[in-house]
Design a protein around this motif. Structure first.
Motif, PDB file in Angstrom:
ATOM      1  N   ASN A 101       1.175  -1.468  -0.238  1.00  0.00           N
ATOM      2  CA  ASN A 101      -0.060   0.106   0.316  1.00  0.00           C
ATOM      3  C   ASN A 101       1.093   1.056  -0.035  1.00  0.00           C
ATOM      4  N   ILE A 102       0.588   2.458  -1.240  1.00  0.00           N
ATOM      5  CA  ILE A 102       1.511   3.552  -1.143  1.00  0.00           C
ATOM      6  C   ILE A 102       0.783   5.115  -0.458  1.00  0.00           C
ATOM      7  N   ASN A 103       1.310   5.398   0.384  1.00  0.00           N
ATOM      8  CA  ASN A 103       0.979   6.746   0.674  1.00  0.00           C
ATOM      9  C   ASN A 103       0.765   7.494  -0.330  1.00  0.00           C
ATOM     10  N   PRO A 104       0.327   8.451  -0.369  1.00  0.00           N
ATOM     11  CA  PRO A 104       0.552   9.259  -1.676  1.00  0.00           C
ATOM     12  C   PRO A 104       1.315  10.765  -0.755  1.00  0.00           C
ATOM     13  N   LYS A 105       0.397  10.677   0.345  1.00  0.00           N
ATOM     14  CA  LYS A 105       0.648  12.062   1.140  1.00  0.00           C
ATOM     15  C   LYS A 105       2.982  11.750   1.106  1.00  0.00           C
ATOM     16  N   LEU A 106       3.471  10.499   1.572  1.00  0.00           N
ATOM     17  CA  LEU A 106       4.081  10.558   1.574  1.00  0.00           C
ATOM     18  C   LEU A 106       5.697  10.334   1.057  1.00  0.00           C
ATOM     19  N   CYS A 107       4.951  10.262  -0.367  1.00  0.00           N
ATOM     20  CA  CYS A 107       6.059   9.687  -1.584  1.00  0.00           C
ATOM     21  C   CYS A 107       7.048  10.835  -1.894  1.00  0.00           C
ATOM     22  N   ARG A 108       7.505  10.371  -2.689  1.00  0.00           N
ATOM     23  CA  ARG A 108       7.984  12.024  -2.571  1.00  0.00           C
ATOM     24  C   ARG A 108       8.603  11.663  -3.774  1.00  0.00           C
ATOM     25  N   ARG A 109       8.281  11.101  -5.023  1.00  0.00           N
ATOM     26  CA  ARG A 109       8.641  11.065  -6.457  1.00  0.00           C
ATOM     27  C   ARG A 109      10.254  10.445  -7.038  1.00  0.00           C
ATOM     28  N   CYS A 110      10.406  10.236  -5.797  1.00  0.00           N
ATOM     29  CA  CYS A 110      12.387   9.663  -5.798  1.00  0.00           C
ATOM     30  C   CYS A 110      12.371   8.174  -6.904  1.00  0.00           C
ATOM     31  N   GLY A 111      11.314   7.918  -7.528  1.00  0.00           N
ATOM     32  CA  GLY A 111      11.538   6.450  -8.222  1.00  0.00           C
ATOM     33  C   GLY A 111      12.091   5.820  -8.116  1.00  0.00           C
ATOM     34  N   ALA A 112      12.784   5.086  -6.787  1.00  0.00           N
ATOM     35  CA  ALA A 112      13.112   3.659  -5.980  1.00  0.00           C
ATOM     36  C   ALA A 112      12.578   3.000  -6.184  1.00  0.00           C
ATOM     37  N   CYS A 113      11.160   3.103  -6.222  1.00  0.00           N
ATOM     38  CA  CYS A 113      10.455   1.587  -6.025  1.00  0.00           C
ATOM     39  C   CYS A 113      10.279   1.265  -7.355  1.00  0.00           C
ATOM     40  N   VAL A 114       9.798   2.318  -8.231  1.00  0.00           N
ATOM     41  CA  VAL A 114      10.246   2.080  -9.834  1.00  0.00           C
ATOM     42  C   VAL A 114      11.196   1.337 -10.334  1.00  0.00           C
ATOM     43  N   GLY A 128      -5.099  15.158 -12.026  1.00  0.00           N
ATOM     44  CA  GLY A 128      -5.264  17.034 -11.445  1.00  0.00           C
ATOM     45  C   GLY A 128      -5.299  16.872 -10.057  1.00  0.00           C
ATOM     46  N   GLY A 129      -6.570  16.044  -9.791  1.00  0.00           N
ATOM     47  CA  GLY A 129      -6.559  16.133  -8.311  1.00  0.00           C
ATOM     48  C   GLY A 129      -5.015  15.786  -6.770  1.00  0.00           C
ATOM     49  N   GLU A 130      -4.247  15.577  -7.911  1.00  0.00           N
ATOM     50  CA  GLU A 130      -3.076  15.118  -6.700  1.00  0.00           C
ATOM     51  C   GLU A 130      -1.545  15.130  -7.316  1.00  0.00           C
ATOM     52  N   GLU A 131      -0.617  15.211  -6.545  1.00  0.00           N
ATOM     53  CA  GLU A 131       0.524  15.411  -7.136  1.00  0.00           C
ATOM     54  C   GLU A 131       1.125  13.945  -7.521  1.00  0.00           C
ATOM     55  N   ALA A 132       2.089  13.855  -8.357  1.00  0.00           N
ATOM     56  CA  ALA A 132       2.419  12.735  -8.631  1.00  0.00           C
ATOM     57  C   ALA A 132       2.792  11.994  -7.890  1.00  0.00           C
ATOM     58  N   HIS A 133       2.875  10.245  -7.430  1.00  0.00           N
ATOM     59  CA  HIS A 133       3.071   9.612  -6.916  1.00  0.00           C
ATOM     60  C   HIS A 133       3.155   8.218  -7.359  1.00  0.00           C
ATOM     61  N   SER A 134       3.709   7.158  -6.721  1.00  0.00           N
ATOM     62  CA  SER A 134       3.423   5.703  -7.248  1.00  0.00           C
ATOM     63  C   SER A 134       2.405   5.228  -7.198  1.00  0.00           C
ATOM     64  N   VAL A 135       2.656   4.433  -8.140  1.00  0.00           N
ATOM     65  CA  VAL A 135       1.349   3.653  -7.947  1.00  0.00           C
ATOM     66  C   VAL A 135       1.270   2.136  -8.456  1.00  0.00           C
ATOM     67  N   ILE A 136       0.704   0.708  -7.882  1.00  0.00           N
ATOM     68  CA  ILE A 136       1.455  -0.071  -8.253  1.00  0.00           C
ATOM     69  C   ILE A 136       0.196  -1.457  -9.110  1.00  0.00           C
ATOM     70  N   ASP A 137       0.149  -2.024 -10.408  1.00  0.00           N
ATOM     71  CA  ASP A 137      -0.471  -3.055 -10.744  1.00  0.00           C
ATOM     72  C   ASP A 137      -0.522  -4.064 -10.382  1.00  0.00           C
ATOM     73  N   GLU A 138      -1.927  -4.318  -9.860  1.00  0.00           N
ATOM     74  CA  GLU A 138      -1.626  -6.278  -8.802  1.00  0.00           C
ATOM     75  C   GLU A 138      -1.353  -6.851  -9.642  1.00  0.00           C
ATOM     76  N   THR A 153      11.505   7.177   2.520  1.00  0.00           N
ATOM     77  CA  THR A 153      10.482   8.018   3.259  1.00  0.00           C
ATOM     78  C   THR A 153       9.193   7.040   4.188  1.00  0.00           C
ATOM     79  N   GLU A 154       9.548   5.863   4.063  1.00  0.00           N
ATOM     80  CA  GLU A 154       8.285   4.852   4.301  1.00  0.00           C
ATOM     81  C   GLU A 154       7.057   5.187   3.768  1.00  0.00           C
ATOM     82  N   ALA A 155       6.972   5.403   2.609  1.00  0.00           N
ATOM     83  CA  ALA A 155       5.598   5.729   1.927  1.00  0.00           C
ATOM     84  C   ALA A 155       5.074   4.703   1.693  1.00  0.00           C
TER      85      ALA A 155
END
Length: 461
Positions: A101-114, A128-138, A153-155
């Protein structure tokens, strides 16, 4: 008697010092003990074989029964000398960890997880409603947890079902030399695809990319064959096993074609070696034959190849060796006879010495001869800096270097031990021991080894 045991929720209460267990998968065990056979046995090896103390001797007739701690490893069945235990196990599907589970508020878009995701299941998105963040394809996620471990950041929250016990920079491997093939590890692994069973070795091996390092397999292994190792070694072992699996599969499907191709490649190398040998009169030379070999093999396989693609083939070729006696120089002093480690030199008066076919081309006779009466030539292929050379070399004495062998590839068959002309090799605890004081680096073991586990690591003079 036949019964069914379900061990998914039962914990052992035994004080026996054997390993504890905590199965994560539902296991149905159906067994039957033939009492007429069982009562003959006095040693009861089945009791000692059980890793979880699930077998008991029931009084007064002392028959054997299993309780619901049984994990279905079949070790008792294999240990029984009278084939009195019949057992079948049925496994449920592996338990799978929840998708991280990724918390968008803690995600810093660093790309380490990618970058860490080995299946391409993670990507950065922006709406449009939130900043860029990581998402996971289940559908792509294999629940390995690497993304959680690299997130600065333990996001990313991971490990809701299984406890995490991660050792930094380490990976879990199966030591197949100690593995007894009970398959208990495959029954408790929660990560689908992490533990596979080899078609060649018939033993389990771990895919480091899918392993969640939860240590469940380590906890239940009755032979302590599962342990931590460096990630580099773990991936090297995994890739080696997978290569063997691929080769085995190809052999099953295209044995005839592969055999013909192998014969053709061997024929190409033999022909090039013969042409080079006749082309040169000098005692020593090195000629670049890279393009010639590539052209010949590319025509055969109808595909472009690189030198590294055929390095193993080149490394597996056997040097051609030839030893001759220069009669005009030999005075029959017999110094070479005394030095020969395999007693293949005879004095044939009034002729000079004669060297028989038992010669192992060690070079000791060349070294001791003071009159230059013995000539020892070697012809072989060698690779260096992405090039292939055909080399003729005249030995001026014994080779220098060392004998090395691949412990993972070695099958401990003992053929090299029996072949060694100076008894420099011995087999102890399924490992080859080299006595470097005796070894003459003749290469007989290297030639005879069927799995290319023995190699001469020679110093270039």
């Amino acid at each position: 008697m036949s019964t069914t045991a379900n061990n998914s929720k039962v914990k052992s209460k035994s004080n026996h010092p054997k390993k504890s267990y905590k199965p994560l998968r539902e296991i149905e065990v159906e067994y039957e003990v033939d009492k007429s056979k069982c009562e003959i046995c006095k040693e009861r090896p089945c009791l000692k074989s059980c890793p979880v103390d699930a077998l008991h001797e029931i009084q007064p007739d002392k028959h054997i029964e299993l309780d619901d701690k049984c994990v279905g490893c079949v070790l008792c069945r294999e240990a029984c000398p009278y084939d009195a235990i019949k057992m079948e196990t049925t496994l449920s599907e592996p338990v799978r960890e929840n998708v991280p589970n990724i918390n968008p508020k803690l995600c810093r878009r660093c790309g380490a997880c990618v970058a860490a995701c080995r299946t391409g299941a993670i990507q950065l998105i922006s709406t449009g409603g939130e900043e860029a963040h990581s998402v996971i394809d289940e559908d792509k996620c294999v629940r390995c947890g690497y993304c959680s471990r690299v997130c600065p950041t333990e996001a990313i929250k991971y490990g809701e079902i299984m406890p995490r016990s991660v050792v930094g920079g380490k990976a879990i491997i199966v030591d197949q030399k100690n593995c007894i093939g009970c398959m208990t590890c495959t029954r408790v692994c929660p990560s689908k695809g992490a533990i596979n069973v080899g078609k060649v070795s018939k033993l389990p091996f771990i895919n480091p990319a899918y392993c969640a390092r939860c240590e469940e397999c380590m906890n239940v292994c009755p032979s302590t064959a599962i342990r931590y190792s460096s990630r580099k070694r773990a991936y090297k072992n995994f890739n080696k096993i997978k290569t063997m699996e691929i080769v085995s599969e190809l052999l099953e499907k295209e044995t005839d074609k592969l055999s013909k191709d192998a014969v053709k490649i061997n024929g190409i190398l033999n022909r090039i070696a013969r042409d080079m040998s006749f082309k040169h009169d000098e005692k020593e030379f090195a000629e670049d034959v890279t393009e010639l070999i590539k052209h010949e093999i590319e025509d055969m396989v109808d595909a472009s190849i690189e030198v590294e693609d055929i390095q193993d083939i080149i490394g597996g070729t056997t040097p051609k060796r030839e030893i001759t006696v220069v009669e005009d120089n030999c005075i029959g002093c017999s110094a070479c006879i005394d030095e020969c480690p395999v007693n293949c030199i005879e004095l044939e008066m009034p002729s000079p010495v004669h060297i028989s076919e038992e010669c192992v081309y060690c070079g000791k006779c060349v070294d001791v001869c003071q009159f230059g009466a013995i000539s020892l030539l070697e012809e072989f292929f060698d690779t260096e800096d992405d090039k292939i050379f055909f080399i003729r070399h005249e030995l001026q004495g014994p080779r220098t270097g060392e004998l090395v062998y691949d412990k993972e590839a070695c099958q401990a068959c003992g053929v090299c031990v029996n072949k060694c002309p100076v008894n420099a090799l011995s087999l102890e605890n399924n490992e080859i021991i080299v006595d470097n004081d005796k070894c003459i680096l003749c290469g007989e073991c290297e030639v005879i080894c069927l799995v290319n586990a023995v190699k001469l690591k020679l110093e270039k003079n």
